[in-house]
Design a protein around this motif. Structure first.
Motif, PDB file in Angstrom:
ATOM      1  N   ASN A  36      65.681  75.109  48.609  1.00 49.44           N
ATOM      2  CA  ASN A  36      64.887  73.865  47.770  1.00 49.44           C
ATOM      3  C   ASN A  36      65.156  72.572  48.687  1.00 49.44           C
ATOM      4  O   ASN A  36      64.163  71.765  48.763  1.00 49.44           O
ATOM      5  CB  ASN A  36      65.712  73.761  46.512  1.00 49.44           C
ATOM      6  N   ALA A  40      62.560  72.836  51.430  1.00 45.82           N
ATOM      7  CA  ALA A  40      61.362  72.411  50.991  1.00 45.82           C
ATOM      8  C   ALA A  40      60.957  71.107  50.449  1.00 45.82           C
ATOM      9  O   ALA A  40      59.616  70.375  50.841  1.00 45.82           O
ATOM     10  CB  ALA A  40      61.154  73.302  49.646  1.00 45.82           C
ATOM     11  N   LEU A  41      62.042  70.390  50.095  1.00 49.29           N
ATOM     12  CA  LEU A  41      61.929  68.989  49.664  1.00 49.29           C
ATOM     13  C   LEU A  41      62.200  67.948  50.862  1.00 49.29           C
ATOM     14  O   LEU A  41      61.893  66.691  50.714  1.00 49.29           O
ATOM     15  CB  LEU A  41      62.794  68.608  48.599  1.00 49.29           C
ATOM     16  N   GLU A  75      58.734  61.491  47.617  1.00 47.66           N
ATOM     17  CA  GLU A  75      59.493  61.382  46.637  1.00 47.66           C
ATOM     18  C   GLU A  75      59.959  62.728  45.999  1.00 47.66           C
ATOM     19  O   GLU A  75      59.205  63.458  45.540  1.00 47.66           O
ATOM     20  CB  GLU A  75      58.910  60.315  45.577  1.00 47.66           C
ATOM     21  N   GLU A 133      62.735  64.721  42.675  1.00 49.26           N
ATOM     22  CA  GLU A 133      63.530  64.424  41.424  1.00 49.26           C
ATOM     23  C   GLU A 133      63.978  65.810  40.995  1.00 49.26           C
ATOM     24  O   GLU A 133      62.906  66.705  40.633  1.00 49.26           O
ATOM     25  CB  GLU A 133      62.895  63.462  40.425  1.00 49.26           C
ATOM     26  N   GLY A 175      64.813  68.647  42.012  1.00 45.81           N
ATOM     27  CA  GLY A 175      64.590  69.884  42.857  1.00 45.81           C
ATOM     28  C   GLY A 175      62.902  69.953  42.835  1.00 45.81           C
ATOM     29  O   GLY A 175      62.360  71.034  43.046  1.00 45.81           O
ATOM     30  N   CYS A 176      62.188  69.028  42.435  1.00 46.72           N
ATOM     31  CA  CYS A 176      60.758  68.800  42.502  1.00 46.72           C
ATOM     32  C   CYS A 176      60.339  67.734  43.358  1.00 46.72           C
ATOM     33  O   CYS A 176      60.890  66.784  43.470  1.00 46.72           O
ATOM     34  CB  CYS A 176      60.251  68.835  40.920  1.00 46.72           C
ATOM     35  N   PHE A 177      58.986  67.997  43.756  1.00 45.24           N
ATOM     36  CA  PHE A 177      58.167  66.965  44.259  1.00 45.24           C
ATOM     37  C   PHE A 177      57.903  65.926  42.905  1.00 45.24           C
ATOM     38  O   PHE A 177      57.459  66.628  42.033  1.00 45.24           O
ATOM     39  CB  PHE A 177      56.784  67.351  44.952  1.00 45.24           C
ATOM     40  N   LYS A 178      57.873  64.805  43.293  1.00 45.72           N
ATOM     41  CA  LYS A 178      57.475  64.021  42.280  1.00 45.72           C
ATOM     42  C   LYS A 178      55.862  63.085  42.433  1.00 45.72           C
ATOM     43  O   LYS A 178      55.877  62.605  43.715  1.00 45.72           O
ATOM     44  CB  LYS A 178      58.703  62.807  42.080  1.00 45.72           C
ATOM     45  N   ASN A 222      61.132  75.227  43.244  1.00 47.77           N
ATOM     46  CA  ASN A 222      60.860  75.244  44.484  1.00 47.77           C
ATOM     47  C   ASN A 222      62.047  75.833  45.332  1.00 47.77           C
ATOM     48  O   ASN A 222      62.582  75.270  46.409  1.00 47.77           O
ATOM     49  CB  ASN A 222      60.766  73.606  44.785  1.00 47.77           C
ATOM     50  N   THR A 259      55.378  62.878  37.105  1.00 45.58           N
ATOM     51  CA  THR A 259      55.249  64.485  36.692  1.00 45.58           C
ATOM     52  C   THR A 259      55.842  65.090  38.163  1.00 45.58           C
ATOM     53  O   THR A 259      55.858  64.680  39.111  1.00 45.58           O
ATOM     54  CB  THR A 259      53.661  64.589  36.784  1.00 45.58           C
ATOM     55  N   LEU A 286      56.579  68.721  40.181  1.00 45.03           N
ATOM     56  CA  LEU A 286      55.751  69.665  40.866  1.00 45.03           C
ATOM     57  C   LEU A 286      56.807  70.908  41.179  1.00 45.03           C
ATOM     58  O   LEU A 286      57.609  70.745  42.231  1.00 45.03           O
ATOM     59  CB  LEU A 286      54.897  69.334  42.010  1.00 45.03           C
TER      60      LEU A 286
END
Lengths: 490, 95, 478
Positions: free
Chosen positions: B73, B76-77, B82, B84, B86-89, C34, C138, C140
């Motif tokens: 993770n 990947a990021l 940006e 948050e 563990g995700c793309f924002k 992810n 949001t 992803l």
């Protein structure tokens, strides 16, 4: 001759005889970089410390070993559109100003496996779009033969690094002439192999059906050595050819006796600089004395190649460059109101003018109502151009042409007129459209002392024939490992 | 043929690019010139010509359905402007 | 005026391959965000796709199962549009040369049989997931990017919500059978888009259609079709024209709303994917896959009728899903009593599944355990009613039926000696009943039997008990 000025095969002799160490070689080229790089600006980023460290490590290892491979311990440079794990890969774009790939381009892996020593990443036109390296978002690379002239492009940095002896060899990428044209402008050898011969994995895509990686070297023999290392099937690239391994040095010195070399008037038309024409005619004469026969060949549809090229390459680019959206990597605009605005601001600020122009052209060519007239038409013309080459190669083994209509032009000379810049690619783009291999080698200097390039073309997978044809001329003419009039301190 | 400013604006939106008034005018000119040059293509009858999508006749290149290692993770990021949780924002999406 | 609803469907189905369509990341559902990504599915610069061979195989299998022609030559194309869940800003799909064309699926609604045409099936990649959990944006998740999909496009042959549902169920049934997908709608493995228009009954001309997206369950499918057809009919009755548009179904509200009009429709700029080479399938390859196709539901149902002598109704129910059919067949293989197995599977098991909130896929009992239970009942070791209780216990504990019977002492009392003693006492204690029987009132036997069951807490084997009662009463009367 200084160590840094030598060819790969000359260095190989010294290393094999243990007369020099890899560290000596690397230190010499690093010193050369320190001396002239600020004048030429060939590199976007340098790894000289890591290179020296790797050289020392390799020396320790080589001391206990009898054999080394042909590129082991040879310092080189990579165009900055080939991904290098842990090393910035920017494509000379603001869009990727901070991009640190978590993976390597296949060619980088192969060269690392060979024991190559990476010196740095070379400057280029942003996303490889351009013919002068003036479209870099970071710096203008200068032609070592005349610092006020462009090095050609898009792989200008790679061509200059070899011409200025700040690398023993470099890799570039060629979508419409981006290796051959700068090789011609800088007086070095540059080859675009057959499409599919060298893996494109990790090469940041410009136009997927045209892009191909190839070497810049100081002479033809070095070109064969580098080709040996980078050619080969890669399961990660679906368009990669799965063929038996070839040693390109084997046939290199066989000569051209009985070879049929074609000359087409379509490549010697209007706009060709007189000295370029003269130089090519001299080359033809040399080939005759070497026992090759010169035959007249002709193309029916070459005029259409440039238009088809700009449609196909821009259409593919518009799609390939859509992923730069400021979400997963790279540049993101600082201010935006919503998602669509984020896209537009990021892309408009992150891309340079030429890239935006190509994206616009390509998007238009694919858009509803225009697809048939532009994109599809271009793909059909591609069939015709291919057939033209097939017919020409029915009558000759190799085609001899100028690489570019002129020698290197002045910095800023053509930046205001995109179409005029595009026209400098007129002799190189048909090659990418047909997927065939081509090599540019120096064949003389113009009245201002600027290098002239000769392009040799052959059918699909004729690399051996091209290299042997190129080597024969180089050997006979003595136009090899040319030195730009660039002092030891600039 | 020449490109209108409306064409430029339409295409710019498709490509998620934006241009100033002056840039739109310049682009209409520059792209128009390239398209005019490309008009030479229309002189060639290609009605019976197949399009070449691949220069080499390679086909059926497949990969075995076998799992290989993924990025973590963090990897990947790592390049994300940006992120948050563990995700793309991205800015709020309604659709 | 009488109206007719005209429906065409697009069904997206995630294929059950181990890895994604163009890279080697696992397709597993429900992982941390992810964590199943690589440079390829993240759409990083310079990476290239390589097509998963299983995707071609599964799509071919699906096409054959749905009676399609398999294309000798097909290719991949790029569909270009910007959206955060699409990393490359193009979806790699198939445009003009899909892998399958021209199929047909038979459905039956209210006893009426009908063929639904399939226009095409193509392969493509799934997009990522957008999560709306952040306070100011949001999020992803790229895990789902590149999970292989097939898209099944039908002809506008469907005429009602019921037909749409029947078709969707049939497709799910067939694909689940062929093993190309688990078709789990709750995990998004099967999703529907509906194109719907209204026309005057008898007209040959199609009306203006709307496209409804985001239907993720049969319930949503039915409700959305009902809602949209009603909406369009009301519009037409008011004299309004229908606007060609894409609408989004909101399952919570039970309404749909306009997403974008035809004018705002995407200009997808399809063009052949230069990074992938053509797919050329030889007849031998297609034949091989055809020969490996499992028995499909229709054929299986017929076989159950012919081979197991099951009523058509039973055969239909048991073949609804591959999982149910496999359970049945495994049980029959262990114990050749198809009707008994069928009865229990159709009558006793479904309420227990519901009660335990599980489906046949993750049922806690095995066919062997069911068979063991049925043998206990058949051999009179336990009564049918006890059997039902044991089954319930099996569901909740997973224990073998024999063990449950032993632990709870549920075995029937068939020991004649013990029973004789009990019955002797009951008959002696109830001289009135014996008298009644003597007077020809057979009903009194029932009373005595009831007393025996009471005394044995229902464990007496009813048949054995009755024989003994008769013998003892006869002795008393003699």
């Amino acid at each position: 001759m200084e160590l840094y000025q030598k060819t790969i095969h000359e260095i190989n002799d010294l290393l094999d005889k243990k007369e020099v160490t890899v560290t000596d070689v690397t230190q010499a080229v690093v010193n050369r970089i320190n001396a002239v790089e600020k004048a030429t600006d060939a590199y976007l980023s340098l790894q000289t410390e890591a290179a020296l460290e790797a050289a020392q490590g390799l020396d320790a290892e080589l001391s206990g070993r009898a054999k080394r491979t042909s590129l082991e311990g040879i310092p080189y440079g990579l165009k900055d559109n080939m991904c290098t794990k842990g090393i910035l890969t920017t494509c000379a774009s603001k869009m990727l100003y901070n991009f640190n790939p978590p993976y390597n381009a296949e060619v980088y892996d192969r060269l690392s496996e060979e024991g190559g020593i990476l010196l740095g990443k070379t400057n280029m036109d942003e996303f490889a779009m351009g013919s002068s390296t003036e479209n870099s978002a970071y710096k203008k690379t200068r032609n070592p033969w005349d610092l006020n002239k462009v090095p050609g492009g898009s792989s200008g940095g790679s061509a200059v690094a070899v011409a200025a002896d700040t690398a023993f060899y470099t890799l570039g990428s060629d979508t419409g002439g981006s290796i051959r044209q700068p090789a011609s402008f800088c007086g070095v050898v540059g080859m675009k192999p057959t499409y599919g011969l060298v893996s494109r994995y990790g090469l940041v895509a410009f136009a997927s059906s045209l892009d191909q990686i190839g070497p810049f070297t100081k002479d033809v023999e070095d070109c064969a050595l580098v080709l040996n290392a980078i050619v080969g099937h890669d399961a990660k690239d679906s368009t990669s050819l799965n063929l038996e391994k070839t040693d390109y040095t084997q046939t290199l010195k066989q000569g051209v006796k009985g070879l049929k070399i074609g000359v087409a008037k379509e490549f010697f038309g209007e706009g060709l600089q007189p000295e370029v024409r003269k130089s090519l005619e001299d080359a033809i004469a040399i080939y005759k004395t070497l026992g090759a026969s010169i035959v007249d060949v002709s193309f029916q549809h070459l005029d259409y190649a440039l238009s088809a090229y700009y449609m196909i390459s821009s259409a593919e680019a518009s799609s390939n460059l859509a992923r730069y959206d400021g979400i997963r990597y790279g540049f993101r605009a600082e201010e935006y109101s919503d998602l669509v605005d984020l896209y537009k601001k990021t892309r408009s600020q992150g891309f340079g003018d030429e890239v935006k122009r190509r994206i616009m052209l390509g998007t238009y060519a694919l858009s509803s109502g225009y697809y048939d007239a532009y994109y599809k038409k271009a793909m059909q013309v591609r069939t015709i151009i291919k057939a033209d080459f097939d017919q020409v190669f029915g009558g000759c083994d190799v085609l001899l042409t100028p690489t570019a209509p002129t020698t290197a032009f002045g910095i800023g000379e053509k930046t205001s007129n995109p179409l005029e810049m595009y026209l400098t690619d007129i002799y190189t783009v048909p090659v990418n459209i047909a997927g065939i291999p081509g090599v540019s080698i120096p064949c003389g200097l113009d009245n201002n002392g600027m290098p002239i390039g000769m392009q040799l073309l052959g059918p699909i997978l004729s690399e051996e024939t091209l290299l042997k044809t190129a080597w024969a001329f180089e050997h006979e003419s003595g136009l090899t490992n040319l030195k730009a009039p660039l002092g030891t301190e600039v | 043929m020449s490109l209108t400013r409306e064409d430029v604006t339409y295409v710019a939106n498709l490509a998620r690019l934006e241009f100033s008034e002056d840039e739109v005018i310049a682009l209409a000119d520059q792209l128009g010139a390239v398209l005019d040059y490309a008009e030479t293509l229309s002189g060639l009858d290609t009605s019976k010509i197949k399009a070449t999508e691949h220069v080499l006749a390679v086909q059926n290149v497949f990969r075995a359905d076998e799992i290989e290692s993924c990025l973590t993770n963090e990897e990947a990021l790592a390049n994300a402007p940006e992120s948050e949780a563990g995700c793309f924002k991205v800015p709020r999406v309604m659709e | 005026m009488e109206y007719e609803i005209v429906i065409g469907m697009e069904i997206h189905i995630e294929l059950g391959t181990k890895t994604k369509i163009f890279c080697s990341c696992p397709t597993e559902f429900g992982q941390d965000e992810n964590t199943h990504t690589c440079p390829v599915c993240l759409g990083m610069p310079g990476v290239l796709p390589v097509l998963n061979e299983k995707v071609v195989e599964y799509a071919t299998r699906a096409g054959l199962a749905l009676n399609c022609e398999i294309a000798h030559f097909s290719k991949m194309d790029r569909k270009n549009y910007f959206y955060p869940d699409l990393p490359k800003a193009y979806q790699t799909s198939q445009f003009d040369l899909p892998i399958c064309t021209g199929g047909v699926v038979g459905i039956e609604v209210d006893g009426v049989k009908k063929d639904i045409g399939i226009t095409r099936i193509h392969i493509e990649e799934d997009a990522g997931k957008l999560l709306h959990e952040s306070a100011d944006g949001t999020l992803l998740d790229v895990n789902r990017c590149g999970v292989p999909l097939i898209e099944i496009v039908t002809e506008p042959d469907l005429r009602s919500a019921e037909e749409a549902r029947a078709f969707a169920e049939k497709v799910r049934n067939i694909l689940e059978y062929t093993g190309v997908s688990d078709c789990k709608m709750e995990q998004g493995s099967m999703r529907f888009d509906v194109n719907l228009s209204i026309r005057e009954k008898g007209s040959e001309v199609l009306g203006t259609r709307t496209e409804m997206k985001n239907l993720n369950s049969f319930r949503a499918l039915i409700r959305a079709v009902q809602y949209e057809s009603k909406r369009q009919i009301i519009e037409l009755k008011k004299g309004h024209t229908i606007i060609q548009e894409t609408r989004k179904w909101d399952d919570t509200k039970g309404t749909s709303s306009s997403l974008r009009s035809k004018e705002e429709a995407h200009d997808y700029r399809y063009f052949p994917e230069p990074d992938l080479v053509p797919i050329v399938l030889e007849p031998a390859y297609i034949e091989k896959i055809k020969s490996e196709l499992p028995e499909l539901p229709e054929a299986k149902k017929q076989r159950y009728i012919d081979e197991y002598k099951l009523p058509e109704y039973d055969a239909g129910v048991l073949t609804t899903t591959g999982v149910t059919a496999r359970f049945f067949e495994d049980a029959v293989a262990l114990y050749n009593e198809p009707k008994q197995i069928s009865n229990w599977m159709m009558v006793e098991i479904p309420p227990l599944l519901k009660e335990n909130e599980v489906s046949m896929e993750n049922i806690s009992i095995t066919p062997a355990q069911l068979v063991e239970l049925l043998k206990l009942v058949k051999n009179n070791e336990i009564s049918g009613n006890t059997g039902k209780e044991v089954l319930k216990e099996m569901f909740s504990t997973g224990k073998n039926p024999g063990d449950i019977v032993k632990e709870k002492g549920l075995a029937q009392m068939s020991d004649t000696g013990e029973l004789e003693a009990i019955i002797e006492k009951i008959v002696s204690d109830n001289p009135k009943s014996v008298e009644d029987i003597g007077a020809g009132n057979e009903k009194a036997y029932g009373f005595l039997t009831g007393q025996v069951m009471k005394a044995t807490k229902g464990k007496a084997n009813a048949q054995v008990a009755n024989e003994i009662i008769r013998a003892v009463v006869a002795k008393h009367l003699a």
